[in-house]
Structure formats: structure tokens, C-alpha cells
Design a protein around this motif. Structure first.
Motif, PDB file in Angstrom:
ATOM      1  N   PRO A 212       0.732  -1.144   0.109  1.00 30.42           N
ATOM      2  CA  PRO A 212       0.109   0.042   0.148  1.00 30.42           C
ATOM      3  C   PRO A 212       0.766   1.162   0.078  1.00 30.42           C
ATOM      4  O   PRO A 212       0.687   2.372  -0.582  1.00 30.42           O
ATOM      5  N   ALA A 213       2.127   1.401   0.883  1.00 27.40           N
ATOM      6  CA  ALA A 213       2.835   2.187   0.745  1.00 27.40           C
ATOM      7  C   ALA A 213       3.289   2.911  -0.751  1.00 27.40           C
ATOM      8  O   ALA A 213       3.489   3.707  -0.891  1.00 27.40           O
ATOM      9  N   ALA A 214       3.643   1.743  -1.439  1.00 24.50           N
ATOM     10  CA  ALA A 214       4.345   2.037  -2.800  1.00 24.50           C
ATOM     11  C   ALA A 214       3.058   2.535  -3.543  1.00 24.50           C
ATOM     12  O   ALA A 214       3.257   3.596  -4.622  1.00 24.50           O
ATOM     13  N   VAL A 215       2.023   2.035  -3.538  1.00 26.92           N
ATOM     14  CA  VAL A 215       0.934   2.531  -4.323  1.00 26.92           C
ATOM     15  C   VAL A 215       0.563   4.072  -4.079  1.00 26.92           C
ATOM     16  O   VAL A 215       0.416   4.926  -4.946  1.00 26.92           O
ATOM     17  N   ALA A 216       0.550   4.438  -2.697  1.00 22.79           N
ATOM     18  CA  ALA A 216       0.386   5.918  -2.345  1.00 22.79           C
ATOM     19  C   ALA A 216       1.556   6.562  -2.984  1.00 22.79           C
ATOM     20  O   ALA A 216       1.273   7.942  -3.388  1.00 22.79           O
ATOM     21  N   GLU A 217       2.865   6.426  -2.974  1.00 22.76           N
ATOM     22  CA  GLU A 217       3.948   6.990  -3.553  1.00 22.76           C
ATOM     23  C   GLU A 217       3.628   6.978  -4.984  1.00 22.76           C
ATOM     24  O   GLU A 217       4.091   8.388  -5.571  1.00 22.76           O
ATOM     25  N   VAL A 218       3.104   6.168  -5.609  1.00 19.11           N
ATOM     26  CA  VAL A 218       2.569   6.395  -7.228  1.00 19.11           C
ATOM     27  C   VAL A 218       1.676   7.359  -7.310  1.00 19.11           C
ATOM     28  O   VAL A 218       1.654   8.157  -8.333  1.00 19.11           O
ATOM     29  N   VAL A 219       0.694   7.279  -6.611  1.00 20.54           N
ATOM     30  CA  VAL A 219      -0.730   8.375  -6.547  1.00 20.54           C
ATOM     31  C   VAL A 219      -0.178   9.757  -6.113  1.00 20.54           C
ATOM     32  O   VAL A 219      -0.135  10.864  -7.226  1.00 20.54           O
ATOM     33  N   ASN A 220       0.731   9.899  -5.360  1.00 25.01           N
ATOM     34  CA  ASN A 220       0.605  11.316  -4.505  1.00 25.01           C
ATOM     35  C   ASN A 220       2.057  11.814  -5.235  1.00 25.01           C
ATOM     36  O   ASN A 220       2.268  13.186  -4.895  1.00 25.01           O
ATOM     37  N   HIS A 221       2.937  11.103  -5.330  1.00 24.46           N
ATOM     38  CA  HIS A 221       4.487  11.317  -5.695  1.00 24.46           C
ATOM     39  C   HIS A 221       4.827  11.049  -7.199  1.00 24.46           C
ATOM     40  O   HIS A 221       6.158  11.103  -7.274  1.00 24.46           O
ATOM     41  N   GLY A 222       4.258  10.387  -7.696  1.00 25.87           N
ATOM     42  CA  GLY A 222       4.678   9.582  -9.097  1.00 25.87           C
ATOM     43  C   GLY A 222       4.880  10.719 -10.305  1.00 25.87           C
ATOM     44  O   GLY A 222       4.588  11.985 -10.122  1.00 25.87           O
ATOM     45  N   THR A 223       5.697  10.261 -11.094  1.00 31.00           N
ATOM     46  CA  THR A 223       6.223  10.912 -12.188  1.00 31.00           C
ATOM     47  C   THR A 223       5.629  10.432 -13.583  1.00 31.00           C
ATOM     48  O   THR A 223       5.427   9.317 -13.740  1.00 31.00           O
ATOM     49  N   SER A 224       5.569  11.168 -14.601  1.00 29.32           N
ATOM     50  CA  SER A 224       4.933  10.898 -15.734  1.00 29.32           C
ATOM     51  C   SER A 224       6.227   9.703 -16.492  1.00 29.32           C
ATOM     52  O   SER A 224       7.231  10.380 -16.698  1.00 29.32           O
ATOM     53  N   PRO A 225       5.816   8.751 -17.053  1.00 30.96           N
ATOM     54  CA  PRO A 225       6.779   7.961 -17.868  1.00 30.96           C
ATOM     55  C   PRO A 225       7.144   8.764 -19.148  1.00 30.96           C
ATOM     56  O   PRO A 225       6.602   9.445 -19.925  1.00 30.96           O
ATOM     57  N   THR A 226       8.530   8.302 -19.518  1.00 35.47           N
ATOM     58  CA  THR A 226       8.993   8.587 -20.909  1.00 35.47           C
ATOM     59  C   THR A 226       9.140   7.320 -21.697  1.00 35.47           C
ATOM     60  O   THR A 226      10.327   6.865 -21.529  1.00 35.47           O
ATOM     61  N   LEU A 227       8.219   6.859 -22.684  1.00 31.36           N
ATOM     62  CA  LEU A 227       8.380   5.304 -23.187  1.00 31.36           C
ATOM     63  C   LEU A 227       9.050   5.604 -24.654  1.00 31.36           C
ATOM     64  O   LEU A 227       8.625   6.592 -25.247  1.00 31.36           O
TER      65      LEU A 227
END
Length: 272
Positions: free
Chosen positions: A257-272
Motif C-alpha cells: 500500500p505504501a508503494a501505491v500511495a507513492e505512485v499516486v501522490n508523488h509519481g512521475t510521468s513515464p517517457t516510453l
């Protein structure tokens, strides 16, 4: 998958409404894949949380396209339920583009540190889509609980695009297979023992029990604990690990859950 008509006589578990089905669409409208997801409340609004590989359309370990047509995702269609006119259990279907219209950048988020090594992605639901949702991380009644190996948890998803009769997720049992407080290979995940199939990727996990130990080592009986416990991302054999090991077919990965929260609240846009 088409949402069934609303039936006021049907009573459903609130957890089921937090777990929509998603369809991954190409720019042609072709359905590239079906998968599972969770409604999630972030610091700045409502999100759909699923797996990184669902929105990227590539294997996060190899970079190989997942679609046999080698097309890439352009949008995601969400098929779920929400509240309308003070009644839960109302069907909804809507689509979100996974790119910004003005510059073509991806508008979904990945982990700020581990990027695609954490197979979790989050896409914000636009403000013009007015919904009252059940959020997996905030609207479920919770109680502090001690959890460990052998504890039973449930994954709510859509294996092989099968729903629970009226476009609700199927509930599949699993047991925690590793110490949930420990990371695996330096990544914020734990392992579970369950039989799953394609379509479960991105499904939320919940701990749900009427008998449990609280954080102060007291036995609680009768008061239900319901806790969001992460996002599923597939069996080890599907992710490319331990392919020669038969046990890999029954061992899956859940992102904490902590990793999910980090993605939602502090995530970055990917460059694929």
C-alpha cells in the motif's frame, strides 16, 4: 463488458464497488486487453490504480509489447459502479485518454524512484467526470491488524474477463507467502500464494476477517477488519521470473500500500 442495469433489490459488499474492470484500448478502438483496477483517493482527487504494464502496453522487464497486434494503449475504459441519488450499486462506464492532448505526454504516473520496476500505475479521473466512488484506500472501514505469512487475504478482479454475474469482481482467496514487513529484492512488494489467470493484473488486495490480532496483540472477535493491502501484478511466471520453477505458477506479487500511495501522490510521468 457492458454494465448490467441497476437493480435496487441487490445488496452488494462495498469492497466490490471499489474494484472496477478496465479495458485497454488502442487508438483504433481495438480492445488490446482487459484487466483489473481499484478506485483510489489521492491528495488531489480520484484515481484509477492498476499495473504499469497495463497502461504502458509493454513487459516492464523486457520492454516487449504485450499486444499481439503490437499496438500501444491510447485510452482506458473503466467499467464499474458508483453512488447516484444516494444509492450505491449504479453502473458507470467512461474512458480516459492516457496522453495529454496538447503535447502527447503520458498523463499517468509511475513510481518516483523505482519507475517501471514497481509494476503500479495511476491515472487521475478528470474533474469533469462527476462520480461518487468507493475508494479502496479510504472508504473501507479499517482496524489496525497484525498480518503475517499464512494469513488469508482476498484479491478482487476479473480473471479471463469473467465478472461476478453483474459486472462485479470475483473474490479469490490467497494467503500471504512472505513476511509482509520485508521487501523482496529491494522492492516494496510481498508474495502471495494463489491460483490466478490473465485479467487479474491490477486487482486490489484486501484483508478481511472477523477474528484478528490488533496491533497491541489483543484478539478481536466479531468486529470486522477490512484493510486495503496492495495491488496485484501477476504470477512470477507471467512476470518472467523463475520460469523453469513449477511453483512460480502459484506464487504472485503484490505491491505494498505504501508503494501505491507513492505512485499516486508523488509519481512521475513515464517517457516510453
Amino acid at each position: 463488458m457492458i454494465p448490467a442495469a441497476f437493480d435496487k433489490t441487490v445488496a452488494v459488499t462495498k469492497l466490490s464497488i471499489a474494484a472496477p474492470c478496465i479495458e485497454i484500448l488502442a487508438d483504433t478502438g481495438e480492445v488490446l486487453a482487459t484487466a483489473s483496477a481499484a478506485f483510489y483517493l489521492g491528495d488531489d482527487g480520484d484515481y484509477i490504480v492498476t499495473n504499469w504494464h497495463n497502461l504502458a502496453g509493454v513487459n516492464p522487464l523486457t520492454g516487449v509489447p504485450l499486444s499481439s497486434s503490437r499496438r500501444y494503449p491510447a485510452s482506458v475504459r473503466i467499467i464499474g459502479r458508483h453512488m447516484y441519488d444516494d444509492v450505491w450499486n449504479v453502473p458507470i462506464t467512461f474512458e480516459i485518454s492516457i496522453r495529454h492532448g496538447h503535447d502527447g505526454r503520458y498523463n499517468w504516473k509511475q513510481h518516483p524512484l523505482f519507475v517501471n520496476k514497481v509494476d503500479v500505475a495511476a491515472i487521475r479521473i478528470p474533474d469533469n467526470i462527476k462520480l461518487k466512488l468507493v475508494h479502496a484506500n479510504s472508504d473501507i472501514w479499517t482496524s489496525p491488524v497484525i498480518k503475517g505469512p499464512r494469513d488469508e487475504i482476498f484479491v478482487l478482479g476479473y480473471p479471463l474477463n469473467i465478472s461476478g454475474g453483474v459486472n462485479y469482481p470475483l473474490w479469490k482467496r490467497a494467503s500471504i507467502a512472505s513476511e509482509p514487513s520485508e521487501d523482496i529484492n529491494g522492492l516494496p512488494k510481498y508474495l502471495i500464494d494463489t491460483a490466478s489467470r490473465k485479467g487479474m493484473s491490477g486487482a486490489p488486495f484486501f484483508y478481511r476477517s472477523h477474528v484478528h490480532l490488533t496491533n497491541d496483540d489483543k484478539l478481536s472477535v466479531g468486529q470486522t477488519a477490512q484493510i486495503f493491502y496492495g495491488i496485484y501484478s501477476g504470477r512470477l511466471v507471467e512476470l518472467g521470473d523463475s520460469v523453469a520453477d513449477p511453483i512460480a505458477a502459484q506464487i504472485g506479487t503484490v505491491w505494498k500500500p505504501a508503494a501505491v500511495a507513492e505512485v499516486v501522490n508523488h509519481g512521475t510521468s513515464p517517457t516510453l
